[in-house]
Design a protein around this motif. Structure first.
Motif, PDB file in Angstrom:
ATOM      1  N   ARG A  42      -1.876   1.469   8.590  1.00  0.00           N
ATOM      2  CA  ARG A  42      -3.041   0.614   8.853  1.00  0.00           C
ATOM      3  C   ARG A  42      -3.581   0.857  10.257  1.00  0.00           C
ATOM      4  O   ARG A  42      -4.794   0.848  10.481  1.00  0.00           O
ATOM      5  CB  ARG A  42      -2.669  -0.869   8.680  1.00  0.00           C
ATOM      6  CG  ARG A  42      -3.832  -1.832   8.968  1.00  0.00           C
ATOM      7  CD  ARG A  42      -4.967  -1.582   8.035  1.00  0.00           C
ATOM      8  NE  ARG A  42      -6.145  -2.386   8.345  1.00  0.00           N
ATOM      9  CZ  ARG A  42      -7.119  -2.006   9.162  1.00  0.00           C
ATOM     10  NH1 ARG A  42      -7.057  -0.824   9.782  1.00  0.00           N
ATOM     11  NH2 ARG A  42      -8.163  -2.780   9.373  1.00  0.00           N
ATOM     12  N   GLU A  43      -2.687   1.084  11.195  1.00  0.00           N
ATOM     13  CA  GLU A  43      -3.098   1.367  12.568  1.00  0.00           C
ATOM     14  C   GLU A  43      -3.866   2.689  12.642  1.00  0.00           C
ATOM     15  O   GLU A  43      -4.814   2.829  13.418  1.00  0.00           O
ATOM     16  CB  GLU A  43      -1.865   1.435  13.473  1.00  0.00           C
ATOM     17  CG  GLU A  43      -2.163   1.650  14.946  1.00  0.00           C
ATOM     18  CD  GLU A  43      -2.843   0.458  15.603  1.00  0.00           C
ATOM     19  OE1 GLU A  43      -3.551   0.671  16.611  1.00  0.00           O
ATOM     20  OE2 GLU A  43      -2.666  -0.677  15.107  1.00  0.00           O
ATOM     21  N   ALA A  44      -3.469   3.640  11.811  1.00  0.00           N
ATOM     22  CA  ALA A  44      -4.132   4.944  11.802  1.00  0.00           C
ATOM     23  C   ALA A  44      -5.506   4.881  11.144  1.00  0.00           C
ATOM     24  O   ALA A  44      -6.394   5.674  11.480  1.00  0.00           O
ATOM     25  CB  ALA A  44      -3.261   5.967  11.082  1.00  0.00           C
ATOM     26  N   GLY A  45      -5.682   3.955  10.204  1.00  0.00           N
ATOM     27  CA  GLY A  45      -6.985   3.845   9.547  1.00  0.00           C
ATOM     28  C   GLY A  45      -6.871   3.239   8.164  1.00  0.00           C
ATOM     29  O   GLY A  45      -5.920   3.540   7.417  1.00  0.00           O
ATOM     30  N   ILE A  46      -7.832   2.418   7.824  1.00  0.00           N
ATOM     31  CA  ILE A  46      -7.812   1.725   6.543  1.00  0.00           C
ATOM     32  C   ILE A  46      -7.884   2.697   5.363  1.00  0.00           C
ATOM     33  O   ILE A  46      -7.324   2.447   4.294  1.00  0.00           O
ATOM     34  CB  ILE A  46      -8.985   0.709   6.473  1.00  0.00           C
ATOM     35  CG1 ILE A  46      -8.862  -0.187   5.236  1.00  0.00           C
ATOM     36  CG2 ILE A  46     -10.323   1.413   6.488  1.00  0.00           C
ATOM     37  CD1 ILE A  46      -7.740  -1.155   5.300  1.00  0.00           C
ATOM     38  N   ALA A  47      -8.550   3.853   5.558  1.00  0.00           N
ATOM     39  CA  ALA A  47      -8.707   4.816   4.469  1.00  0.00           C
ATOM     40  C   ALA A  47      -7.359   5.381   4.023  1.00  0.00           C
ATOM     41  O   ALA A  47      -7.139   5.616   2.828  1.00  0.00           O
ATOM     42  CB  ALA A  47      -9.637   5.959   4.900  1.00  0.00           C
ATOM     43  N   ILE A  48      -6.443   5.583   4.976  1.00  0.00           N
ATOM     44  CA  ILE A  48      -5.104   6.093   4.640  1.00  0.00           C
ATOM     45  C   ILE A  48      -4.366   5.105   3.741  1.00  0.00           C
ATOM     46  O   ILE A  48      -3.717   5.486   2.763  1.00  0.00           O
ATOM     47  CB  ILE A  48      -4.287   6.348   5.931  1.00  0.00           C
ATOM     48  CG1 ILE A  48      -4.873   7.522   6.713  1.00  0.00           C
ATOM     49  CG2 ILE A  48      -2.823   6.617   5.590  1.00  0.00           C
ATOM     50  CD1 ILE A  48      -4.678   8.849   6.047  1.00  0.00           C
ATOM     51  N   VAL A  49      -4.460   3.832   4.081  1.00  0.00           N
ATOM     52  CA  VAL A  49      -3.784   2.804   3.283  1.00  0.00           C
ATOM     53  C   VAL A  49      -4.347   2.768   1.875  1.00  0.00           C
ATOM     54  O   VAL A  49      -3.603   2.715   0.887  1.00  0.00           O
ATOM     55  CB  VAL A  49      -3.908   1.416   3.947  1.00  0.00           C
ATOM     56  CG1 VAL A  49      -3.183   0.363   3.111  1.00  0.00           C
ATOM     57  CG2 VAL A  49      -3.354   1.444   5.364  1.00  0.00           C
ATOM     58  N   PHE A  50      -5.666   2.818   1.763  1.00  0.00           N
ATOM     59  CA  PHE A  50      -6.276   2.779   0.438  1.00  0.00           C
ATOM     60  C   PHE A  50      -5.972   4.041  -0.362  1.00  0.00           C
ATOM     61  O   PHE A  50      -5.862   3.990  -1.590  1.00  0.00           O
ATOM     62  CB  PHE A  50      -7.780   2.563   0.550  1.00  0.00           C
ATOM     63  CG  PHE A  50      -8.167   1.112   0.575  1.00  0.00           C
ATOM     64  CD1 PHE A  50      -8.104   0.348  -0.580  1.00  0.00           C
ATOM     65  CD2 PHE A  50      -8.552   0.502   1.748  1.00  0.00           C
ATOM     66  CE1 PHE A  50      -8.445  -0.993  -0.569  1.00  0.00           C
ATOM     67  CE2 PHE A  50      -8.892  -0.841   1.776  1.00  0.00           C
ATOM     68  CZ  PHE A  50      -8.838  -1.598   0.614  1.00  0.00           C
ATOM     69  N   LEU A  51      -5.821   5.180   0.319  1.00  0.00           N
ATOM     70  CA  LEU A  51      -5.424   6.396  -0.381  1.00  0.00           C
ATOM     71  C   LEU A  51      -4.058   6.190  -1.027  1.00  0.00           C
ATOM     72  O   LEU A  51      -3.864   6.529  -2.208  1.00  0.00           O
ATOM     73  CB  LEU A  51      -5.387   7.582   0.581  1.00  0.00           C
ATOM     74  CG  LEU A  51      -4.934   8.915  -0.032  1.00  0.00           C
ATOM     75  CD1 LEU A  51      -5.903   9.375  -1.109  1.00  0.00           C
ATOM     76  CD2 LEU A  51      -4.787   9.988   1.054  1.00  0.00           C
ATOM     77  N   ALA A  52      -3.115   5.632  -0.275  1.00  0.00           N
ATOM     78  CA  ALA A  52      -1.782   5.367  -0.816  1.00  0.00           C
ATOM     79  C   ALA A  52      -1.841   4.363  -1.961  1.00  0.00           C
ATOM     80  O   ALA A  52      -1.220   4.557  -3.016  1.00  0.00           O
ATOM     81  CB  ALA A  52      -0.862   4.851   0.293  1.00  0.00           C
ATOM     82  N   LEU A  53      -2.593   3.266  -1.753  1.00  0.00           N
ATOM     83  CA  LEU A  53      -2.709   2.244  -2.793  1.00  0.00           C
ATOM     84  C   LEU A  53      -3.289   2.815  -4.077  1.00  0.00           C
ATOM     85  O   LEU A  53      -2.772   2.560  -5.182  1.00  0.00           O
ATOM     86  CB  LEU A  53      -3.584   1.091  -2.293  1.00  0.00           C
ATOM     87  CG  LEU A  53      -3.014   0.219  -1.158  1.00  0.00           C
ATOM     88  CD1 LEU A  53      -4.073  -0.783  -0.690  1.00  0.00           C
ATOM     89  CD2 LEU A  53      -1.769  -0.520  -1.618  1.00  0.00           C
ATOM     90  N   LEU A  54      -4.370   3.589  -3.948  1.00  0.00           N
ATOM     91  CA  LEU A  54      -5.031   4.126  -5.138  1.00  0.00           C
ATOM     92  C   LEU A  54      -4.172   5.164  -5.851  1.00  0.00           C
ATOM     93  O   LEU A  54      -4.180   5.245  -7.082  1.00  0.00           O
ATOM     94  CB  LEU A  54      -6.386   4.722  -4.752  1.00  0.00           C
ATOM     95  CG  LEU A  54      -7.453   3.695  -4.352  1.00  0.00           C
ATOM     96  CD1 LEU A  54      -8.703   4.395  -3.828  1.00  0.00           C
ATOM     97  CD2 LEU A  54      -7.808   2.800  -5.534  1.00  0.00           C
ATOM     98  N   ILE A  55      -3.413   5.949  -5.093  1.00  0.00           N
ATOM     99  CA  ILE A  55      -2.506   6.911  -5.724  1.00  0.00           C
ATOM    100  C   ILE A  55      -1.435   6.179  -6.527  1.00  0.00           C
ATOM    101  O   ILE A  55      -1.144   6.536  -7.682  1.00  0.00           O
ATOM    102  CB  ILE A  55      -1.866   7.831  -4.663  1.00  0.00           C
ATOM    103  CG1 ILE A  55      -2.896   8.830  -4.129  1.00  0.00           C
ATOM    104  CG2 ILE A  55      -0.656   8.583  -5.248  1.00  0.00           C
ATOM    105  CD1 ILE A  55      -2.399   9.682  -2.984  1.00  0.00           C
TER     106      ILE A  55
END
Length: 265
Positions: free
Chosen positions: A129-142
């Motif tokens: 989350r600290e690195a960026g919201i897009a990374i978190v959503f990538l993990a969630l969507l995968i």
């Protein structure tokens, strides 16, 4: 199904709202609560009390590992959270000295492994989350697309059992279908949000997505193994229709650390 949908909407709204709107103390508090609940679920499955010597120390160790305490401690170049984690683990081991044989090295193994398992997973959620919201959503969507694809493709075409001794309903066809769905979703997300995501190119994205999808399925199977060992259906009852926190985060607990290892954040 109605209960599952209501729980998913309410719990999802709370988690996603804090995830998107806050990258500070409120989301960290939520993650801290999730860590405590996850530790409670593990101890309850093992028929142990969280408010016990090893339960309290293990929970503090998990929180120390998960929460962002920062670098440098006592003037030393050592991660503060890891330093606290080590102290709490050593305290658990020291309990053997004063227990008069009632608390053994083997007894300390479960609290230690529980603290590491929960702590390292949620630590990397916060780091992502600290690195960026897009990374978190990538993990969630995968993870979500893997679960969804595996369920529907497995239900429609599944014939060969994946690991029936651990999870009798999962099939090889479902697993492969879940991976394929995850790759499609990841490519779409990368196309739409290429500027927000790490510039790794489509080939590495596909390779990494396959790895994350497989790792997520392993995380799910690991938690299934834990539940089967302790003879329980769900890790908890906090989320009606969905089980407990570990039932919802088991895949992500494995995926986020591997994403970190592979350099995505």
């Amino acid at each position: 199904m109605k209960q599952r949908i209501i729980t998913a909407v309410v719990a999802g709204a709370i988690f996603l709202s804090l995830l998107v709107l806050d990258n500070g103390i409120y989301f960290q508090i939520l993650v801290g609560l999730l860590v405590i609940i996850a530790m409670q679920e593990l101890f309850k499955m093992a028929k142990l009390h969280l408010l016990s010597f090893e339960g309290i120390l293990a929970t503090l160790a998990a929180l120390s590992l998960a929460m962002p305490f920062g670098q440098s401690w006592l003037g030393l170049n050592i991660d503060r959270g890891f330093g606290l984690f080590t102290i709490f683990v050593f305290a658990m081991l020291t309990g053997m000295v004063f227990s008069k044989g009632k608390y053994s090295f083997e007894d300390a193994g479960f609290p230690f492994l529980s603290a590491f398992y929960v702590g390292i997973g949620f630590q990397n959620l916060l780091a992502a989350r600290e690195a960026g919201i897009a990374i978190v959503f990538l993990a969630l969507l995968i993870v979500w697309s893997t679960d969804t694809g595996a369920y529907f493709i497995g239900k429609s075409f599944g014939k060969n059992k994946l690991i029936p001794s651990v999870s009798p309903n999962k099939t090889v066809e479902g697993s492969l279908g879940g991976i394929a769905c995850a790759v499609v979703v990841a490519i779409i997300m990368y196309f739409l949000y290429s500027k927000e995501l790490p510039q790794i190119g489509y080939l590495r994205l596909i390779l990494f997505t396959v790895i994350f999808s497989v790792v997520g399925q392993i995380g799910d199977l690991v938690e299934s193994s834990i539940k089967r060992h302790f003879g329980v259906k769900d890790s908890g009852k906090l989320l009606p229709g969905h089980g407990g926190i570990l039932d919802r985060f088991d895949s992500l607990i494995f995926v986020f650390p591997v994403m970190h290892i592979l350099g995505l954040f």
